[in-house]
Design a protein around this motif. Structure first.
Motif, PDB file in Angstrom:
ATOM      1  N   VAL A   1      15.577 -13.889  12.517  1.00 57.93           N
ATOM      2  CA  VAL A   1      16.630 -14.607  13.244  1.00 57.93           C
ATOM      3  C   VAL A   1      16.619 -14.331  14.743  1.00 57.93           C
ATOM      4  CG1 VAL A   1      18.167 -14.660  11.235  1.00 57.93           C
ATOM      5  CG2 VAL A   1      18.398 -12.809  12.914  1.00 57.93           C
ATOM      6  N   CYS A   2      15.879 -13.333  15.175  1.00 54.13           N
ATOM      7  CA  CYS A   2      15.924 -12.937  16.584  1.00 54.13           C
ATOM      8  C   CYS A   2      15.282 -14.021  17.476  1.00 54.13           C
ATOM      9  CB  CYS A   2      15.197 -11.604  16.770  1.00 54.13           C
ATOM     10  SG  CYS A   2      15.180 -11.083  18.489  1.00 54.13           S
ATOM     11  N   PRO A   3      16.065 -14.646  18.359  1.00 49.76           N
ATOM     12  CA  PRO A   3      15.536 -15.803  19.096  1.00 49.76           C
ATOM     13  C   PRO A   3      14.428 -15.482  20.087  1.00 49.76           C
ATOM     14  CG  PRO A   3      17.711 -15.206  19.922  1.00 49.76           C
ATOM     15  CD  PRO A   3      17.462 -14.364  18.713  1.00 49.76           C
TER      16      PRO A   3
ATOM     17  N   CYS B   1      15.968  -8.293  24.537  1.00 43.07           N
ATOM     18  CA  CYS B   1      17.172  -8.549  23.741  1.00 43.07           C
ATOM     19  C   CYS B   1      18.262  -9.209  24.596  1.00 43.07           C
ATOM     20  CB  CYS B   1      17.694  -7.234  23.157  1.00 43.07           C
ATOM     21  SG  CYS B   1      19.247  -7.409  22.309  1.00 43.07           S
ATOM     22  N   ILE B   2      18.785 -10.345  24.107  1.00 38.12           N
ATOM     23  CA  ILE B   2      19.852 -11.022  24.864  1.00 38.12           C
ATOM     24  C   ILE B   2      21.230 -10.547  24.417  1.00 38.12           C
ATOM     25  CG2 ILE B   2      18.488 -13.085  25.385  1.00 38.12           C
ATOM     26  CD1 ILE B   2      19.906 -14.533  23.106  1.00 38.12           C
ATOM     27  N   GLY B   3      21.276  -9.764  23.351  1.00 35.29           N
ATOM     28  CA  GLY B   3      22.573  -9.249  22.879  1.00 35.29           C
ATOM     29  C   GLY B   3      23.368 -10.269  22.094  1.00 35.29           C
ATOM     30  N   CYS B   4      22.658 -11.151  21.368  1.00 40.09           N
ATOM     31  CA  CYS B   4      23.381 -12.184  20.608  1.00 40.09           C
ATOM     32  C   CYS B   4      23.957 -11.638  19.305  1.00 40.09           C
ATOM     33  CB  CYS B   4      22.451 -13.360  20.301  1.00 40.09           C
ATOM     34  SG  CYS B   4      21.065 -12.941  19.228  1.00 40.09           S
ATOM     35  N   LYS B   5      23.467 -10.508  18.868  1.00 42.19           N
ATOM     36  CA  LYS B   5      23.939  -9.816  17.666  1.00 42.19           C
ATOM     37  C   LYS B   5      23.680 -10.585  16.366  1.00 42.19           C
ATOM     38  CE  LYS B   5      27.629  -9.167  20.110  1.00 42.19           C
ATOM     39  NZ  LYS B   5      28.980  -8.964  20.547  1.00 42.19           N
ATOM     40  N   TYR B   6      22.770 -11.525  16.457  1.00 47.39           N
ATOM     41  CA  TYR B   6      22.401 -12.271  15.243  1.00 47.39           C
ATOM     42  C   TYR B   6      21.778 -11.314  14.223  1.00 47.39           C
ATOM     43  CZ  TYR B   6      21.193 -16.802  13.007  1.00 47.39           C
ATOM     44  OH  TYR B   6      21.105 -17.896  12.183  1.00 47.39           O
ATOM     45  N   CYS B   7      20.969 -10.371  14.726  1.00 45.56           N
ATOM     46  CA  CYS B   7      20.323  -9.414  13.825  1.00 45.56           C
ATOM     47  C   CYS B   7      21.351  -8.582  13.061  1.00 45.56           C
ATOM     48  CB  CYS B   7      19.383  -8.503  14.613  1.00 45.56           C
ATOM     49  SG  CYS B   7      20.173  -7.785  16.060  1.00 45.56           S
TER      50      CYS B   7
ATOM     51  N   ILE C   1      22.692  -3.494  23.106  1.00 45.26           N
ATOM     52  CA  ILE C   1      21.539  -3.743  22.242  1.00 45.26           C
ATOM     53  C   ILE C   1      21.849  -3.178  20.853  1.00 45.26           C
ATOM     54  CG2 ILE C   1      19.085  -3.224  21.866  1.00 45.26           C
ATOM     55  CD1 ILE C   1      18.939  -3.005  24.986  1.00 45.26           C
ATOM     56  N   PRO C   2      21.692  -3.985  19.808  1.00 47.10           N
ATOM     57  CA  PRO C   2      21.973  -3.472  18.466  1.00 47.10           C
ATOM     58  C   PRO C   2      20.849  -2.540  18.016  1.00 47.10           C
ATOM     59  CG  PRO C   2      22.053  -5.875  18.527  1.00 47.10           C
ATOM     60  CD  PRO C   2      21.363  -5.419  19.768  1.00 47.10           C
ATOM     61  N   GLU C   3      21.091  -1.253  18.161  1.00 45.29           N
ATOM     62  CA  GLU C   3      20.074  -0.258  17.807  1.00 45.29           C
ATOM     63  C   GLU C   3      20.203   0.135  16.339  1.00 45.29           C
ATOM     64  OE1 GLU C   3      17.469   1.172  18.426  1.00 45.29           O
ATOM     65  OE2 GLU C   3      17.004   0.798  20.532  1.00 45.29           O
TER      66      GLU C   3
HETATM   67  S1  SF4 Z   1      20.776  -8.982  19.507  1.00 44.31           S
HETATM   68 FE1  SF4 Z   1      19.306  -8.800  17.842  1.00 44.31          FE
HETATM   69  S2  SF4 Z   1      18.779 -10.923  17.329  1.00 44.31           S
HETATM   70 FE2  SF4 Z   1      19.760 -10.973  19.358  1.00 44.31          FE
HETATM   71  S3  SF4 Z   1      18.075 -10.834  20.792  1.00 44.31           S
HETATM   72 FE3  SF4 Z   1      18.773  -8.721  20.459  1.00 44.31          FE
HETATM   73  S4  SF4 Z   1      17.483  -7.940  18.807  1.00 44.31           S
HETATM   74 FE4  SF4 Z   1      17.249 -10.185  18.814  1.00 44.31          FE
END
Ligand code: SF4
Lengths: 179, 392
Positions: free
Chosen positions: A69-71, A90-96, A112-114
Motif C-alpha cells: 500500500v505504500c505509495p 515516507c510522506i507520513g500517510c500512515k497507510y501502512c 514516520i511509522p516505525e
Molecule cells: S506512512 Fe507508511 S505507507 Fe505512507 S509513505 Fe510512509 S511508509 Fe509508506
C-alpha cells in the motif's frame, strides 16, 4: 542469500517485558513507544484459567500489505526478508499502519511509522537482536532459514509451528511453537 | 440573509480559525492531533474525503450538462467547475496537513508504487485538477469545441478518482468493516449526494442576488433538490444494508464495528448527525415542501452537516475495533479517538476558504452561462433577470 526469520516459543514467556525494554534501550525509544509487545489472553473457565502470553512484533511478512500500500515505495522488503522503511521517501500517510493486520507500527517524532527492523544493522555483523539476546528463557530464536545448521532451522524441523493470521495471506517470517 | 460583505467577513474569520489550527499542527505535529497508533487516520482524513468527494460530486452533476447535454444542467457550467476546483484544493490543503512529510511527495513520482491505491488517488485527483483548470479556462473563453472533449475525459477521471477513494479503504484486508467493493460504490453515491447539496446552497445564493437561475421557468434548485432526495434515499438504503450485513453472523471486526456505530462510541454521531440530521430530516423537508428553493437550501445545509459526520463515522468505524490477531483474544473496549481542536479548526477553516474563494471567483469571473434554447424564450422572458441568455 540469507532468509532471516524468528521462532517464538510463547509458552516459555514469563511476561517480564525485558525484550520490550531491551529494544527500547537499543533504539533509544521513549517509554510509550515500543516495537515489540506482549498480548495477554485469559484462557479457560474458572477455576481452571491461565494467562496466555504472546509476544508480538513486526512479522516481516513475505507478502507484506504495508509494502503493497505504500505509495512511494518507502516501505520495502529486502532480499534477506527484512521489511524496512526508507524514511526519506515516507510522506507520513500512515497507510501502512492501517494496512498492517498485526498493528505493529508506531509513529515516531518525524511522523514516520516505525517498527521492529529485525535489528538490520546488527544482524549483518552476526549479532543477535537485543530482544533475543536479553531473554532469560530463550523465548525467541533468530536466524537464517537457508542455513540448515542454524538453530532456528533445526528447531523448525522438529517443532510444530504456526503463524498469526494466516488467513490474511501475509506469510509472516515469525513462527510460533504450537503449545 | 447576510450581505456580501458580511459573508466575506464570516468566511475570513473561519479562514483565520483554520490558520491557527494549521500553524499549531505544523509546529507540533502529531502531538496536537487525535491520531494514535491504534487509530492512525482521524478527522483530517475524513475531512479530505469530505472535500474530495464533494468536489467530484459537484463535477459529476455538472457533467449532466456539458457531457450528457441535458440543457438545464448546463446552467451549472462554470460555477460548478469553479466550486469543484476550490473544494479539491481545500481537500488537498487538509490532506497536506495530515501528512507528516508532504514534501516527500516528490517520491510519488520518483519511485511510484502503482500497487498502492493512495498512489492512484494522487494520480487521478492530480489529473482531475488539471482537467478542471483546463475546462474552466476554456469555458471562460466560451470555447465549447475544446470544453467538450476535456469534459468527457474529466468524467471518466472523476468516476475513477472517487471510486478509487473507496478502494483505498476497500483494499484493506486488515480492516474487515471496510474491506470489499462496497465503499467504491458508496463513494460515488455519496459524492453525488454532497455535490447536489453544495450546488443547491451555491445556486440558492446566486439566485438571492436578484437573478433567477431558471430553465423553462423552473428554478434549477428544484432539479438539484430532486437529485438530492434521490441520493439521500439511496444512501439510506445503502447504509441500512451495510449495517445489517455487517451485523449478520457476528463476524469479528465487522459486527463489532456495526455495533460501535449503532450503540457504541460512534452511536451519537451516527444516529443524530448522520442519520437523523443528515438523511431523514433533509429528506422530510424536501418532500414536505415539494422542493421549494429555500427549503432545498436548508435541506442541503443539513445534508452537508450530516455528510461531514458520515465521513468521520466511516473513517473511524474501520479502526475503532482493536485488531484481533490471536484466536480467542478477548477484545475489551474500543480504540479511543478524540480529534484535537486544531484539526476541527482546520476543517472549519477549509469550509471558510471554500466560501471565501468562491466569492472571489464570483467577483472576478463572468460565470453566467449562455444556453442555446429557442423553444422557451417566452418563459424566460417572463422572468425578471435570468442567468440563461438565449441565443436567437
Ligand atoms: S506512512 Fe507508511 S505507507 Fe505512507 S509513505 Fe510512509 S511508509 Fe509508506
Amino acid at each position: 542469500m540469507a532468509r532471516f526469520a524468528m521462532l517464538i516459543d510463547a509458552s516459555r514467556c514469563t511476561g517480564c517485558n525485558a525484550c520490550r525494554i531491551a529494544c527500547q534501550m537499543q533504539w533509544q525509544l521513549p517509554p510509550a513507544r515500543y516495537y515489540n509487545r506482549l498480548e495477554h489472553n485469559e484462557k479457560g473457565t474458572y477455576p481452571n484459567t491461565k494467562w496466555e502470553i504472546t509476544p508480538i512484533q513486526c512479522m516481516h511478512c513475505d507478502n507484506p500489505p504495508c509494502r503493497d500500500v505504500c505509495p512511494t515505495g518507502a516501505t520495502y522488503k529486502r532480499t534477506d526478508g527484512l521489511v524496512l522503511i526508507d524514511g526519506k521517501k515516507c510522506i507520513g500517510c500512515k497507510y501502512c499502519m492501517v494496512a498492517c493486520p498485526y498493528g505493529v507500527r508506531q509513529i515516531n517524532d518525524d511522523g514516520i511509522p516505525e517498527k521492529c527492523r529485525f535489528c538490520a544493522e546488527y544482524i549483518i555483523e552476526g549479532k543477535m537482536p537485543p530482544c533475543v539476546s536479553t531473554c532469560m528463557n530463550e523465548v525467541r530464536i533468530f536466524g537464517d532459514l537457508d542455513d540448515p545448521e542454524s538453530k532456528i532451522s533445526k528447531l523448525m524441523a522438529r517443532k510444530a509451528v504456526y503463524q498469526l493470521l494466516p488467513e490474511k495471506g501475509t506469510r509472516p517470517r515469525i513462527f510460533y511453537v504450537r503449545k | 440573509m447576510f450581505t456580501r460583505k458580511q459573508w466575506l467577513t464570516i468566511s475570513l474569520i473561519l479562514v483565520c480559525i483554520g490558520a491557527v489550527g494549521a500553524i499549531n499542527i505544523l509546529l507540533n505535529g502529531e502531538h496536537v492531533m487525535g491520531n494514535t497508533n491504534q487509530v492512525p487516520w482521524g478527522i483530517l482524513i475524513a475531512g479530505y474525503v469530505f472535500f474530495a468527494a464533494s468536489s467530484t460530486g459537484v463535477g459529476l452533476i455538472s457533467s449532466l450538462g456539458h457531457v450528457f447535454g441535458i440543457k438545464r444542467f448546463e446552467l451549472l457550467g462554470k460555477r460548478a467547475l469553479l466550486i469543484s476546483i476550490i473544494l479539491l484544493l481545500c481537500g488537498f490543503g487538509v490532506l497536506a496537513l495530515e501528512l507528516a512529510n508532504p514534501l516527500n511527495m516528490i517520491y510519488i513520482l520518483l519511485s511510484p508504487n502503482i500497487k498502492s491505491p493512495i498512489w492512484w488517488m494522487g494520480a487521478l485527483y492530480g489529473l482531475y485538477l488539471l482537467l478542471l483548470f483546463a475546462e474552466f479556462y476554456y469555458s471562460l473563453k466560451e470555447d465549447h469545441k475544446k470544453v467538450k472533449p476535456i469534459a468527457n475525459i474529466a468524467l471518466i477521471t472523476k468516476l475513477a478518482a472517487v471510486s478509487n477513494l473507496g478502494v483505498i479503504f476497500g483494499m484493506l484486508h486488515s480492516r474487515p468493516f471496510w474491506q470489499g467493493p462496497y465503499y467504491s460504490l458508496y463513494m460515488i453515491l455519496t459524492a453525488i449526494l454532497s455535490g447536489a447539496a453544495i450546488l443547491s446552497i451555491a445556486f440558492y445564493f446566486v439566485g438571492q442576488k436578484g437573478r433567477q437561475v431558471v430553465y423553462q421557468g423552473e428554478n434549477i434548485l428544484i432539479n438539484l433538490g430532486k437529485i438530492l432526495a434521490g441520493a439521500l434515499f439511496i444512501t439510506a438504503i445503502f447504509t441500512f444494508w451495510k449495517i445489517l450485513t455487517s451485523l449478520y453472523g457476528g463476524i469479528p471486526g465487522k459486527s463489532e464495528a456495526a455495533i460501535a456505530l449503532l450503540v457504541g462510541p460512534l452511536g451519537l454521531k451516527f444516529w443524530v448527525m448522520e442519520i437523523i440530521l443528515g438523511i431523514f430530516l433533509p429528506l422530510f423537508i424536501l418532500i414536505k415542501y415539494s422542493f421549494q428553493p429555500q427549503k432545498v437550501m436548508f435541506a442541503s445545509i443539513l445534508t452537508m452537516l450530516g455528510v461531514l459526520f458520515m465521513r468521520l463515522d466511516f473513517v473511524l468505524s474501520g479502526q475503532i475495533i482493536p485488531l484481533e490477531l490471536i484466536e480467542g483474544l478477548q477484545i475489551t473496549g474500543y480504540n479511543p479517538y478524540v480529534p484535537g481542536w486544531s484539526e476541527w479548526a482546520l476543517i472549519v477553516g477549509a469550509i471558510g476558504a471554500t466560501i471565501f474563494l468562491y466569492m472571489l471567483g464570483e467577483k472576478k469571473f463572468n460565470l453566467d452561462v449562455i444556453v442555446d434554447n429557442h423553444e422557451h424564450q417566452e418563459n424566460l422572458a417572463s422572468t425578471k433577470t435570468t442567468l440563461v441568455k438565449v441565443e436567437a
